[in-house]
Design an enzyme around this catalytic site. Structure first.
Site, PDB file in Angstrom:
ATOM      1  N   THR A 135    -159.854 -58.858  -2.983  1.00  0.00           N
ATOM      2  CA  THR A 135    -159.502 -57.784  -2.055  1.00  0.00           C
ATOM      3  C   THR A 135    -160.732 -57.178  -1.389  1.00  0.00           C
ATOM      4  O   THR A 135    -161.830 -57.211  -1.966  1.00  0.00           O
ATOM      5  CB  THR A 135    -158.756 -56.678  -2.842  1.00  0.00           C
ATOM      6  OG1 THR A 135    -158.674 -55.507  -2.045  1.00  0.00           O
ATOM      7  CG2 THR A 135    -159.472 -56.297  -4.130  1.00  0.00           C
ATOM      8  N   ASP A 136    -160.529 -56.566  -0.234  1.00  0.00           N
ATOM      9  CA  ASP A 136    -161.631 -55.845   0.421  1.00  0.00           C
ATOM     10  C   ASP A 136    -161.950 -54.543  -0.324  1.00  0.00           C
ATOM     11  O   ASP A 136    -162.991 -53.922  -0.064  1.00  0.00           O
ATOM     12  CB  ASP A 136    -161.307 -55.555   1.892  1.00  0.00           C
ATOM     13  CG  ASP A 136    -160.052 -54.713   2.111  1.00  0.00           C
ATOM     14  OD1 ASP A 136    -159.365 -54.361   1.122  1.00  0.00           O
ATOM     15  OD2 ASP A 136    -159.756 -54.401   3.286  1.00  0.00           O
ATOM     16  N   GLU A 137    -161.072 -54.137  -1.249  1.00  0.00           N
ATOM     17  CA  GLU A 137    -161.283 -52.860  -1.943  1.00  0.00           C
ATOM     18  C   GLU A 137    -162.512 -52.895  -2.856  1.00  0.00           C
ATOM     19  O   GLU A 137    -163.021 -51.853  -3.254  1.00  0.00           O
ATOM     20  CB  GLU A 137    -160.019 -52.458  -2.711  1.00  0.00           C
ATOM     21  CG  GLU A 137    -158.833 -52.352  -1.771  1.00  0.00           C
ATOM     22  CD  GLU A 137    -157.581 -51.727  -2.359  1.00  0.00           C
ATOM     23  OE1 GLU A 137    -157.681 -50.950  -3.322  1.00  0.00           O
ATOM     24  OE2 GLU A 137    -156.493 -52.032  -1.839  1.00  0.00           O
ATOM     25  N   TYR A 154    -158.369 -50.405 -10.277  1.00  0.00           N
ATOM     26  CA  TYR A 154    -157.930 -51.688  -9.706  1.00  0.00           C
ATOM     27  C   TYR A 154    -159.100 -52.407  -9.052  1.00  0.00           C
ATOM     28  O   TYR A 154    -159.408 -53.558  -9.391  1.00  0.00           O
ATOM     29  CB  TYR A 154    -156.801 -51.467  -8.687  1.00  0.00           C
ATOM     30  CG  TYR A 154    -156.576 -52.661  -7.780  1.00  0.00           C
ATOM     31  CD1 TYR A 154    -156.092 -53.871  -8.296  1.00  0.00           C
ATOM     32  CD2 TYR A 154    -156.877 -52.611  -6.408  1.00  0.00           C
ATOM     33  CE1 TYR A 154    -155.905 -54.980  -7.471  1.00  0.00           C
ATOM     34  CE2 TYR A 154    -156.686 -53.707  -5.585  1.00  0.00           C
ATOM     35  CZ  TYR A 154    -156.207 -54.890  -6.110  1.00  0.00           C
ATOM     36  OH  TYR A 154    -156.026 -55.988  -5.295  1.00  0.00           O
ATOM     37  N   LYS A 184    -161.064 -55.963 -10.013  1.00  0.00           N
ATOM     38  CA  LYS A 184    -161.162 -57.117  -9.099  1.00  0.00           C
ATOM     39  C   LYS A 184    -162.641 -57.445  -8.839  1.00  0.00           C
ATOM     40  O   LYS A 184    -163.019 -58.613  -8.758  1.00  0.00           O
ATOM     41  CB  LYS A 184    -160.440 -56.838  -7.774  1.00  0.00           C
ATOM     42  CG  LYS A 184    -158.932 -56.744  -7.875  1.00  0.00           C
ATOM     43  CD  LYS A 184    -158.247 -58.032  -8.327  1.00  0.00           C
ATOM     44  CE  LYS A 184    -158.287 -59.135  -7.312  1.00  0.00           C
ATOM     45  NZ  LYS A 184    -157.432 -60.294  -7.721  1.00  0.00           N
TER      46      LYS A 184
HETATM   47  P1  NAD Z   1    -148.153 -58.755  -6.957  1.00  0.00           P
HETATM   48  O1  NAD Z   1    -148.368 -57.575  -7.833  1.00  0.00           O
HETATM   49  O2  NAD Z   1    -147.040 -58.743  -5.970  1.00  0.00           O
HETATM   50  O3  NAD Z   1    -147.974 -60.067  -7.844  1.00  0.00           O
HETATM   51  C1  NAD Z   1    -148.769 -60.343  -8.957  1.00  0.00           C
HETATM   52  C2  NAD Z   1    -148.128 -61.497  -9.719  1.00  0.00           C
HETATM   53  O4  NAD Z   1    -148.956 -61.805 -10.838  1.00  0.00           O
HETATM   54  C3  NAD Z   1    -146.738 -61.169 -10.273  1.00  0.00           C
HETATM   55  O5  NAD Z   1    -145.850 -62.231 -10.032  1.00  0.00           O
HETATM   56  C4  NAD Z   1    -146.980 -60.992 -11.757  1.00  0.00           C
HETATM   57  O6  NAD Z   1    -145.855 -61.333 -12.557  1.00  0.00           O
HETATM   58  C5  NAD Z   1    -148.137 -61.931 -11.997  1.00  0.00           C
HETATM   59  N1  NAD Z   1    -148.941 -61.552 -13.166  1.00  0.00           N
HETATM   60  C6  NAD Z   1    -149.474 -60.320 -13.427  1.00  0.00           C
HETATM   61  N2  NAD Z   1    -150.128 -60.346 -14.596  1.00  0.00           N
HETATM   62  C7  NAD Z   1    -150.028 -61.611 -15.076  1.00  0.00           C
HETATM   63  C8  NAD Z   1    -150.530 -62.260 -16.229  1.00  0.00           C
HETATM   64  N3  NAD Z   1    -151.271 -61.600 -17.126  1.00  0.00           N
HETATM   65  N4  NAD Z   1    -150.253 -63.576 -16.395  1.00  0.00           N
HETATM   66  C9  NAD Z   1    -149.511 -64.237 -15.491  1.00  0.00           C
HETATM   67  N5  NAD Z   1    -148.994 -63.677 -14.387  1.00  0.00           N
HETATM   68  C10 NAD Z   1    -149.263 -62.376 -14.175  1.00  0.00           C
HETATM   69  O7  NAD Z   1    -149.544 -58.971  -6.223  1.00  0.00           O
HETATM   70  P2  NAD Z   1    -149.863 -59.463  -4.741  1.00  0.00           P
HETATM   71  O8  NAD Z   1    -149.795 -58.307  -3.836  1.00  0.00           O
HETATM   72  O9  NAD Z   1    -149.081 -60.680  -4.454  1.00  0.00           O
HETATM   73  O10 NAD Z   1    -151.397 -59.846  -4.910  1.00  0.00           O
HETATM   74  C11 NAD Z   1    -151.784 -61.165  -5.271  1.00  0.00           C
HETATM   75  C12 NAD Z   1    -153.297 -61.231  -5.346  1.00  0.00           C
HETATM   76  O11 NAD Z   1    -153.862 -60.859  -4.089  1.00  0.00           O
HETATM   77  C13 NAD Z   1    -153.907 -60.271  -6.375  1.00  0.00           C
HETATM   78  O12 NAD Z   1    -154.968 -60.922  -7.017  1.00  0.00           O
HETATM   79  C14 NAD Z   1    -154.404 -59.099  -5.539  1.00  0.00           C
HETATM   80  O13 NAD Z   1    -155.509 -58.474  -6.157  1.00  0.00           O
HETATM   81  C15 NAD Z   1    -154.808 -59.816  -4.258  1.00  0.00           C
HETATM   82  N6  NAD Z   1    -154.754 -58.977  -3.050  1.00  0.00           N
HETATM   83  C16 NAD Z   1    -153.585 -58.361  -2.686  1.00  0.00           C
HETATM   84  C17 NAD Z   1    -153.545 -57.605  -1.525  1.00  0.00           C
HETATM   85  C18 NAD Z   1    -152.277 -56.952  -1.046  1.00  0.00           C
HETATM   86  O14 NAD Z   1    -152.293 -56.306   0.013  1.00  0.00           O
HETATM   87  N7  NAD Z   1    -151.150 -57.101  -1.720  1.00  0.00           N
HETATM   88  C19 NAD Z   1    -154.703 -57.456  -0.739  1.00  0.00           C
HETATM   89  C20 NAD Z   1    -155.876 -58.072  -1.174  1.00  0.00           C
HETATM   90  C21 NAD Z   1    -155.889 -58.853  -2.317  1.00  0.00           C
HETATM   91  P1  TYD Z   2    -150.991 -49.182  -0.843  1.00  0.00           P
HETATM   92  O1  TYD Z   2    -149.904 -49.899  -0.120  1.00  0.00           O
HETATM   93  O2  TYD Z   2    -150.747 -48.680  -2.216  1.00  0.00           O
HETATM   94  O3  TYD Z   2    -152.263 -50.144  -0.795  1.00  0.00           O
HETATM   95  P2  TYD Z   2    -153.827 -49.817  -1.151  1.00  0.00           P
HETATM   96  O4  TYD Z   2    -153.902 -48.567  -1.909  1.00  0.00           O
HETATM   97  O5  TYD Z   2    -154.198 -50.994  -1.975  1.00  0.00           O
HETATM   98  O6  TYD Z   2    -154.526 -49.769   0.165  1.00  0.00           O
HETATM   99  O7  TYD Z   2    -151.425 -47.943   0.039  1.00  0.00           O
HETATM  100  C1  TYD Z   2    -151.802 -48.111   1.402  1.00  0.00           C
HETATM  101  C2  TYD Z   2    -152.200 -46.753   1.920  1.00  0.00           C
HETATM  102  O8  TYD Z   2    -151.028 -45.908   1.988  1.00  0.00           O
HETATM  103  C3  TYD Z   2    -153.165 -46.013   1.022  1.00  0.00           C
HETATM  104  O9  TYD Z   2    -154.062 -45.252   1.830  1.00  0.00           O
HETATM  105  C4  TYD Z   2    -152.286 -45.074   0.202  1.00  0.00           C
HETATM  106  C5  TYD Z   2    -151.171 -44.751   1.176  1.00  0.00           C
HETATM  107  N1  TYD Z   2    -149.839 -44.502   0.573  1.00  0.00           N
HETATM  108  C6  TYD Z   2    -149.106 -43.376   0.964  1.00  0.00           C
HETATM  109  O10 TYD Z   2    -149.556 -42.541   1.783  1.00  0.00           O
HETATM  110  N2  TYD Z   2    -147.872 -43.195   0.411  1.00  0.00           N
HETATM  111  C7  TYD Z   2    -147.336 -44.075  -0.496  1.00  0.00           C
HETATM  112  O11 TYD Z   2    -146.212 -43.834  -0.986  1.00  0.00           O
HETATM  113  C8  TYD Z   2    -148.104 -45.226  -0.867  1.00  0.00           C
HETATM  114  C9  TYD Z   2    -147.564 -46.218  -1.861  1.00  0.00           C
HETATM  115  C10 TYD Z   2    -149.348 -45.398  -0.296  1.00  0.00           C
END
Ligand code: NAD
Ligand code: TYD
Length: 334
Positions: free
Chosen positions: A122-124, A148, A152
Site C-alpha cells: 500500500t501507499d500508506e 496497519y 505492511k
Molecule cells: P481484504 O481485507 O478485502 O481481503 C483480505 C483477504 O485475506 C481476505 O479474503 C481474508 O480472508 C484473507 N486473509 C486474512 N488473513 C489471512 C490469513 N492469516 N491467512 C489466509 N488468508 C487471510 O483486503 P483487500 O482490500 O483485498 O487487500 C488485499 C491486499 O492489498 C492487502 O495486502 C492490502 O494491504 C493491499 N492493499 C489494499 C488496498 C485497498 O484499497 N483495499 C490498497 C493498497 C493495498
Molecule cells: P478507508 O476506506 O478506511 O481507507 P484508508 O483508511 O485505508 O485510506 O478510508 C478512506 C478515507 O475515508 C479515510 O480518510 C478515512 C475516511 N472514512 C470516513 O470518513 N468515514 C468512514 O466511515 C470510513 C470507513 C472512512
C-alpha cells in the site's frame, strides 16, 4: 503458469483471480485464504466451476500447508492481509500476526523452493502528505503511522531483505486506495453506497477534507499482471489512479449518483492519527511497463454504484453477523 494467490477470497484478490482467468485462461490458480471476516467464497462464485481454479481454506501462518502449496506453484501473488486501518487501531495484534509473520512464512517457503514472489502493498507505508507535497514515488522514505501501515511496511522490508540476502526473485507494488465490485463495506466507498441504499447516513471522519487517490480495482489487477510478467526482479512499482479527491467530494458524488441530499452526511469524531493525504506518482510503471489507469473516477464510481445496486444479496449478507459486532465496538470506542 501456476499461481498461488493468497487472500484471493478478499476484495482485490478475488478481482485479480477473475481478471487472471479471463485474460490468461491457460493459467492455473490456487487461492489460499483463511476466510476471515473479509474473506467470502461468494466473491469467487463466478470461477468456482473453472477447471483451472482451486480453493484451499487455510492460514498463511500454517507452515506445512504453505510449504505444500508453494512447492506446487510457479509464483506466489500475496494479497492476504488484515487491511482495515480502523480495525488495526482497535486490535493491532492480528495485523502483526498476519501481515508480518504470515508474510515471513510465505517468504521462507518461497526461499526453500526458490519461487517467484509478488508482494501487494500500500501507499500508506509512506506516511501522510501535506497539501503542497509531491506525491509518493518509489524513492519516498517509509514513515507508516497506523498499526496497519506499520505492519505492511514491515512486510515490505522483509520481502526486500529476502531479495538482497537470499536472491529471492521478488517484486513489490504499492498502490493507492482501490474501489470497485466486491469491496468490503467497512471502507469508505462501499460503506457510503450501502448505507445510502439502506436509507442510512454516511459517517464522515473529522472535517472530511482528507485526500485519497482512488484506483479502480481492475486497473490495479492489470498492473499486477504486468509486473508479474514483465517487472524487473527486486523492484518496487507505485500504482495510482490519477484521482486525488477529498473524502467529502467522494461522499457528495455518491449522494448525487444515488439521488440523495446532504442531510445523509453525518460528521463524526476523527480517526486517531488520521493521515491527511495520500497521492501516487506512477511514472515508473508507466515508463517501464506502459501501464496507466484507464478507468476515470467518474466512470469507476458509476460502475461501482451499479454493481452494488445489482448485488444487494451479496452486501446484505456481508453486512450481517460479524460486521455489526465490529461497528458496535467501533462506535463504543468513539
Ligand atoms: P481484504 O481485507 O478485502 O481481503 C483480505 C483477504 O485475506 C481476505 O479474503 C481474508 O480472508 C484473507 N486473509 C486474512 N488473513 C489471512 C490469513 N492469516 N491467512 C489466509 N488468508 C487471510 O483486503 P483487500 O482490500 O483485498 O487487500 C488485499 C491486499 O492489498 C492487502 O495486502 C492490502 O494491504 C493491499 N492493499 C489494499 C488496498 C485497498 O484499497 N483495499 C490498497 C493498497 C493495498
Ligand atoms: P478507508 O476506506 O478506511 O481507507 P484508508 O483508511 O485505508 O485510506 O478510508 C478512506 C478515507 O475515508 C479515510 O480518510 C478515512 C475516511 N472514512 C470516513 O470518513 N468515514 C468512514 O466511515 C470510513 C470507513 C472512512
Amino acid at each position: 503458469m501456476k499461481l498461488l494467490v493468497t487472500g484471493g477470497a478478499g476484495f482485490i484478490g478475488s478481482n485479480f483471480v477473475h481478471y487472471l482467468l479471463k485474460t490468461h485462461p491457460e493459467d492455473e490458480v490456487t487461492v489460499l485464504d483463511d476466510l476471515t471476516y473479509a474473506g467470502n467464497l461468494e466473491n469467487l462464485k463466478v470461477v468456482e466451476e473453472n477447471a483451472h481454479f482451486r480453493f484451499v481454506k487455510g492460514n498463511i501462518n500454517d507452515i506445512e500447508l504453505v510449504e505444500t502449496l508453494v512447492a506446487e506453484c510457479d509464483i506466489i501473488v500475496h494479497f492476504a492481509a488484515e487491511s482495515h486501518v480502523d480495525r488495526s487501531i482497535i486490535d493491532p495484534g492480528v495485523f502483526v500476526l498476519t501481515n508480518v509473520h504470515g508474510t515471513y512464512v510465505l517468504l521462507e517457503a518461497a526461499r526453500k523452493h526458490n519461487k517467484r514472489f509478488h508482494h501487494v502493498s500500500t501507499d500508506e507505508v509512506f506516511g501522510a502528505l501535506g497539501t503542497a507535497d509531491a506525491p509518493f514515488d518509489e524513492s519516498t522514505a517509509y514513515d507508516p503511522r497506523s498499526p496497519y501501515s506499520a505492519s505492511k511496511a514491515a512486510s515490505d522490508h522483509l520481502v526486500r531483505a529476502y531479495f538482497h540476502t537470499y536472491g529471492l526473485p521478488i517484486t513489490i507494488s504499492n498502490c493507492s486506495n482501490n474501489y470497485g465490485p466486491y469491496h468490503f463495506p467497512e471502507k469508505l466507498i462501499p460503506l457510503a453506497i450501502t448505507n445510502l441504499l439502506e436509507g442510512k447516513s454516511v459517517p464522515v471522519y473529522g472535517d472530511g477534507l482528507q485526500v485519497r487517490d482512488w484506483l479502480y480495482v481492475e486497473d490495479h489487477c492489470r498492473a499486477i499482471d504486468l509486473i508479474i510478467h514483465q517487472g524487473k526482479l527486486g523492484e518496487t512499482y507505485c500504482i495510482g489512479g490519477n484521482a486525488e479527491k477529498e473524502n467529502i467530494w467522494i461522499v457528495k458524488k455518491l449522494l448525487a449518483l444515488l439521488g440523495k441530499d446532504e442531510s445523509s452526511i453525518e460528521y463524526v469524531k476523527d480517526r486517531a492519527g488520521h493521515d491527511r493525504r495520500y497521492a501516487i506518482n506512477y511514472s515508473k510503471i508507466e515508463r517501464e511497463l506502459g501501464w496507466r489507469p484507464e478507468v476515470t473516477l467518474e466512470e469507476g464510481l458509476t460502475k461501482t454504484v451499479a454493481w452494488f445496486q445489482e448485488n444487494e444479496t451479496w452486501w446484505k449478507n456481508v453486512k450481517s453477523g460479524d460486521y455489526q459486532k465490529y461497528y458496535v465496538k467501533q462506535y463504543e470506542n468513539r
